[in-house]
Design a protein around this motif. Structure first.
Motif, PDB file in Angstrom:
ATOM      1  N   ILE A   1      -2.238  35.796 121.487  1.00  0.00           N
ATOM      2  CA  ILE A   1      -3.237  35.114 122.319  1.00  0.00           C
ATOM      3  C   ILE A   1      -4.626  35.319 121.733  1.00  0.00           C
ATOM      4  CG2 ILE A   1      -4.181  34.939 124.650  1.00  0.00           C
ATOM      5  CD1 ILE A   1      -1.553  36.018 125.698  1.00  0.00           C
ATOM      6  N   ILE A   2      -4.902  36.544 121.253  1.00  0.00           N
ATOM      7  CA  ILE A   2      -6.193  36.787 120.602  1.00  0.00           C
ATOM      8  C   ILE A   2      -6.321  35.890 119.375  1.00  0.00           C
ATOM      9  CG2 ILE A   2      -7.511  38.495 119.296  1.00  0.00           C
ATOM     10  CD1 ILE A   2      -6.558  40.621 121.215  1.00  0.00           C
TER      11      ILE A   2
ATOM     12  N   ASP B   1     -17.575  25.954 123.586  1.00  0.00           N
ATOM     13  CA  ASP B   1     -16.161  26.287 123.342  1.00  0.00           C
ATOM     14  C   ASP B   1     -16.029  27.722 122.833  1.00  0.00           C
ATOM     15  OD1 ASP B   1     -15.541  23.754 124.123  1.00  0.00           O
ATOM     16  OD2 ASP B   1     -15.383  22.954 122.079  1.00  0.00           O
ATOM     17  N   ILE B   2     -16.950  28.127 121.967  1.00  0.00           N
ATOM     18  CA  ILE B   2     -16.924  29.506 121.455  1.00  0.00           C
ATOM     19  C   ILE B   2     -17.136  30.493 122.592  1.00  0.00           C
ATOM     20  CG2 ILE B   2     -18.181  31.169 120.012  1.00  0.00           C
ATOM     21  CD1 ILE B   2     -18.662  28.898 118.025  1.00  0.00           C
ATOM     22  N   LEU B   3     -18.061  30.175 123.494  1.00  0.00           N
ATOM     23  CA  LEU B   3     -18.309  31.059 124.644  1.00  0.00           C
ATOM     24  C   LEU B   3     -17.059  31.165 125.515  1.00  0.00           C
ATOM     25  CD1 LEU B   3     -21.931  30.003 125.710  1.00  0.00           C
ATOM     26  CD2 LEU B   3     -21.256  32.022 124.404  1.00  0.00           C
ATOM     27  N   ASN B   4     -16.383  30.040 125.721  1.00  0.00           N
ATOM     28  CA  ASN B   4     -15.163  30.064 126.531  1.00  0.00           C
ATOM     29  C   ASN B   4     -14.068  30.887 125.861  1.00  0.00           C
ATOM     30  OD1 ASN B   4     -16.286  28.417 128.505  1.00  0.00           O
ATOM     31  ND2 ASN B   4     -15.602  26.535 127.511  1.00  0.00           N
ATOM     32  N   GLU B   5     -13.933  30.725 124.537  1.00  0.00           N
ATOM     33  CA  GLU B   5     -12.923  31.500 123.805  1.00  0.00           C
ATOM     34  C   GLU B   5     -13.252  32.993 123.842  1.00  0.00           C
ATOM     35  OE1 GLU B   5     -10.201  30.453 122.834  1.00  0.00           O
ATOM     36  OE2 GLU B   5     -10.432  28.282 122.786  1.00  0.00           O
ATOM     37  N   MET B   6     -14.526  33.337 123.754  1.00  0.00           N
ATOM     38  CA  MET B   6     -14.925  34.743 123.818  1.00  0.00           C
ATOM     39  C   MET B   6     -14.648  35.316 125.207  1.00  0.00           C
ATOM     40  SD  MET B   6     -15.751  35.763 120.905  1.00  0.00           S
ATOM     41  CE  MET B   6     -16.338  37.374 121.423  1.00  0.00           C
ATOM     42  N   ASN B   7     -14.796  34.484 126.221  1.00  0.00           N
ATOM     43  CA  ASN B   7     -14.492  34.931 127.577  1.00  0.00           C
ATOM     44  C   ASN B   7     -12.990  35.201 127.715  1.00  0.00           C
ATOM     45  OD1 ASN B   7     -15.714  35.403 130.253  1.00  0.00           O
ATOM     46  ND2 ASN B   7     -14.342  33.791 130.914  1.00  0.00           N
ATOM     47  N   ASP B   8     -12.171  34.321 127.128  1.00  0.00           N
ATOM     48  CA  ASP B   8     -10.726  34.550 127.125  1.00  0.00           C
ATOM     49  C   ASP B   8     -10.380  35.796 126.301  1.00  0.00           C
ATOM     50  OD1 ASP B   8     -10.478  32.298 128.628  1.00  0.00           O
ATOM     51  OD2 ASP B   8      -9.939  30.997 126.958  1.00  0.00           O
ATOM     52  N   TYR B   9     -11.079  35.976 125.191  1.00  0.00           N
ATOM     53  CA  TYR B   9     -10.863  37.153 124.350  1.00  0.00           C
ATOM     54  C   TYR B   9     -11.161  38.435 125.137  1.00  0.00           C
ATOM     55  CZ  TYR B   9     -11.514  40.403 120.435  1.00  0.00           C
ATOM     56  OH  TYR B   9     -11.446  41.476 119.587  1.00  0.00           O
ATOM     57  N   ALA B  10     -12.239  38.395 125.935  1.00  0.00           N
ATOM     58  CA  ALA B  10     -12.575  39.552 126.774  1.00  0.00           C
ATOM     59  C   ALA B  10     -11.456  39.831 127.774  1.00  0.00           C
ATOM     60  CB  ALA B  10     -13.892  39.300 127.507  1.00  0.00           C
ATOM     61  N   GLY B  11     -10.848  38.769 128.292  1.00  0.00           N
ATOM     62  CA  GLY B  11      -9.727  38.949 129.221  1.00  0.00           C
ATOM     63  C   GLY B  11      -8.546  39.649 128.563  1.00  0.00           C
ATOM     64  N   GLN B  12      -8.311  39.358 127.303  1.00  0.00           N
ATOM     65  CA  GLN B  12      -7.219  40.027 126.581  1.00  0.00           C
ATOM     66  C   GLN B  12      -7.520  41.503 126.349  1.00  0.00           C
ATOM     67  OE1 GLN B  12      -4.313  38.476 126.211  1.00  0.00           O
ATOM     68  NE2 GLN B  12      -5.412  36.854 127.301  1.00  0.00           N
TER      69      GLN B  12
ATOM     70  N   GLU C   1      -8.526  31.145 116.680  1.00  0.00           N
ATOM     71  CA  GLU C   1      -8.294  29.802 116.162  1.00  0.00           C
ATOM     72  C   GLU C   1      -9.138  28.776 116.911  1.00  0.00           C
ATOM     73  OE1 GLU C   1      -4.151  29.065 116.444  1.00  0.00           O
ATOM     74  OE2 GLU C   1      -3.588  30.550 114.918  1.00  0.00           O
ATOM     75  N   GLY C   2      -9.304  29.006 118.215  1.00  0.00           N
ATOM     76  CA  GLY C   2     -10.148  28.110 119.006  1.00  0.00           C
ATOM     77  C   GLY C   2     -11.593  28.134 118.529  1.00  0.00           C
ATOM     78  N   ILE C   3     -12.067  29.328 118.150  1.00  0.00           N
ATOM     79  CA  ILE C   3     -13.435  29.432 117.628  1.00  0.00           C
ATOM     80  C   ILE C   3     -13.550  28.688 116.300  1.00  0.00           C
ATOM     81  CG2 ILE C   3     -15.163  31.056 116.753  1.00  0.00           C
ATOM     82  CD1 ILE C   3     -14.160  33.077 118.783  1.00  0.00           C
ATOM     83  N   THR C   4     -12.518  28.847 115.440  1.00  0.00           N
ATOM     84  CA  THR C   4     -12.514  28.117 114.172  1.00  0.00           C
ATOM     85  C   THR C   4     -12.477  26.612 114.414  1.00  0.00           C
ATOM     86  OG1 THR C   4     -11.338  29.951 113.117  1.00  0.00           O
ATOM     87  CG2 THR C   4     -11.295  27.830 111.991  1.00  0.00           C
ATOM     88  N   LYS C   5     -11.649  26.189 115.377  1.00  0.00           N
ATOM     89  CA  LYS C   5     -11.554  24.768 115.694  1.00  0.00           C
ATOM     90  C   LYS C   5     -12.883  24.234 116.221  1.00  0.00           C
ATOM     91  CE  LYS C   5      -8.826  21.463 118.350  1.00  0.00           C
ATOM     92  NZ  LYS C   5      -7.731  21.295 119.355  1.00  0.00           N
TER      93      LYS C   5
END
Length: 531
Positions: A244-245, A75-86, A250-254
């Protein structure tokens, strides 16, 4: 206060100041471009990082995702990928809204500045040209006046000379009169040129140049205002994606809070529990009583307890920390410990059951389509469906055999599979459509034992069915009125239980908490299937 009034004599300063302002815009555009490159490189490195640490399909790491700490890392990897998109979005918006916009505006300012400076130079050249004419007229007037004075003195001298003839005196007077007339004309011309120059100079300093300087002032102020907007956009661009960031963070915290160490321990037990009992004590073999050695060796080699099960594929005794050789994989999973074998057989049994259900649904659909074709021949030829129905029937028969085989293995392993009834659709020799079930069989075949029937007959009415356990849940992304028969209404954000997945027709069957069931458009919801 304005440039035309207070800086009327500072042309060079104004020229340098406006040039410096344009250079600042160019410098800021370059700065933002380099910032976007940093953002793009940062996003690229983040994506490469997440890709490098993401598990490959079928790898050991992917299989371990059933543990909450492993899944949270994914999940952290997915959130970081979304973060990179931002971060990429920030770079793109800065390039579009700041760099491209300011570059275009800068070109317009350069053209405008060039035009204003060109007008000022033309006015300056016109004034200089008028001054040259004035200077030329002045010098001519000065020269002609001196010549007139000389001619007047000469005439006076000739008039007083007693030796001069009357003709010489007259000639000298005429010459003096002519020179005085020419000098008077030069004087008038000089006066006219001086008046013209003074008028043009007044227009130049009090009207033309102030207007040009004020235009340059307006241009420079517009440049400053546009640049200030660019400064604000530099932060606003990032502020727009901060929510969004924030969700990514928050997703990483979750993901961290979702880790459950107790559930991970239980999952490990569930995954690797063998089902064996611990080895029992070895019997004491008293050689002093003359026990037969062969019997002792036999007793030593065949200890009581689960050692026999553990040693099914090897001749040595079981040791807890011994290096295990890789067993030969068999179709009935006999190489696995009892508990793991039962789970694998149950999983295989369920997979075959799902595949068989799809074939039964396909057979039912083909049967209904054939009935429609028979009642309405213009819609299609019923005989054209014969190959598909025949192939479907063969698939059902093959899957039924496999399911029976795995049911027997599952019963042997201590598990049990659910037994359902089924309905198969075939064609007879005349091309007519027949339906064979557990109660009715073709003349040449025996009716299958009802206890071994596999799939229940399809029924469209929810009232006649047993309550099916949900296979997942879904969240409505849009409102749906549910006006058609068989459908169910839903509101955006509503959470429903998924009872039956989309079979390719674009509809998913769901259930509310109060028991209401119906179909909804698959594209209207976000579905999560239980694993």
């Amino acid at each position: 206060m304005d440039w035309g009034t207070d800086l009327w004599d500072q042309y060079d300063i104004i020229e340098k100041h406006t040039q410096s302002g344009l250079e600042l815009v160019e410098k800021y555009v370059k700065f933002v471009k380099e910032r976007t490159e940093i953002e793009q490189n940062y996003a690229k490195q983040l994506r490469n990082l997440t890709k490098r640490y993401s598990p490959k399909r079928g790898s050991k790491e992917e299989q371990e995702c059933r543990f909450s700490n492993h899944q949270s890392f994914l999940d952290i990897l997915n959130e970081m990928n979304d973060y990179a998109g931002q971060r990429e979005l920030i770079a793109e918006n800065m390039m579009m809204d700041i760099c491209i916009e300011l570059t275009k505006y800068l070109q317009e300012l350069k053209q405008e500045r060039k035009m204003h400076l060109s007008e000022a130079k033309k006015a300056q050249q016109s004034l200089e040209s008028t001054y040259k004419q004035l200077d030329s007229s002045k010098k001519r007037f000065e020269r002609e006046w001196r010549e007139a004075e000389k001619a007047a003195l000469h005439a006076e001298k000739m008039d007083q000379d007693i030796n001069a003839t009357k003709a010489d005196v007259e000639k000298a007077k005429q010459q003096a009169h002519m020179r005085a007339h020419i000098a008077e004309e030069c004087k008038n011309d000089y006066a006219s040129q001086l008046q013209k120059y003074n008028k043009e100079q007044g227009h130049f300093y009090f009207s033309e140049m102030p207007l040009t300087f004020n235009k340059l002032q307006d241009m420079d102020e517009r440049r400053v205002r546009k640049l200030a907007q660019g400064y604000i956009l530099f932060t606003d661009t990032e502020k727009h994606v901060m929510p969004i960031i924030g969700k990514c963070l928050e997703g990483i915290t979750k993901a961290g809070t979702n880790v459950n160490e107790r559930n991970d321990s239980m999952a490990l037990i569930e995954q690797h529990k063998s089902g064996f009992e611990r080895p029992g004590d070895l019997e004491f073999e008293d050689y002093s009583q003359g026990i037969n050695r062969a019997s002792s060796e036999s007793s030593l080699g065949t200890p009581k307890g689960p050692i026999d099960l553990l040693s099914k594929n090897r001749s040595k005794n079981f040791w807890l920390f011994s290096k295990k050789s890789k067993p030969t994989v068999t179709e009935d999973f006999g190489h696995l410990p009892p508990e793991q074998r039962r789970k694998r057989l149950q999983q295989k049994h369920d997979d075959i059951g799902k595949e068989l259900q799809k074939e039964v649904d396909q057979s039912e659909a083909l049967g209904k389509m054939k009935d429609v074709y028979e009642k309405n021949p213009q819609m299609g030829d019923p005989a054209s469906l014969a190959p598909q129905i025949s192939q479907t029937a063969q698939n059902i028969e093959r899957l039924q055999g496999e399911l029976n085989k795995y049911e027997s293995w599952l019963a042997e392993a201590g598990g049990r599979g659910e037994t359902l009834r089924y309905t198969a659709h075939t064609f007879n020799n005349n091309g007519a459509h027949d339906v064979y079930s557990a109660e009715t069989a073709p003349p040449d075949e025996e009716a299958p034992d009802p206890s071994h029937a596999i799939y229940a007959e399809f029924d469209d009415d929810f009232e006649d069915e047993d309550i099916t356990a949900p296979i997942g849940k879904c969240t409505a992304m849009y409102n749906f009125p549910g006006a058609s028969e068989g459908t169910i209404s839903m509101q955006e954000g509503e959470v429903l239980a998924v009872v039956e997945e989309d079979k390719g027709d674009g509809w998913t069957r769901v259930r509310r908490a109060n028991g209401d069931e119906g179909y909804i458009p698959t594209s209207y919801v976000s579905i999560t299937i239980n694993k």
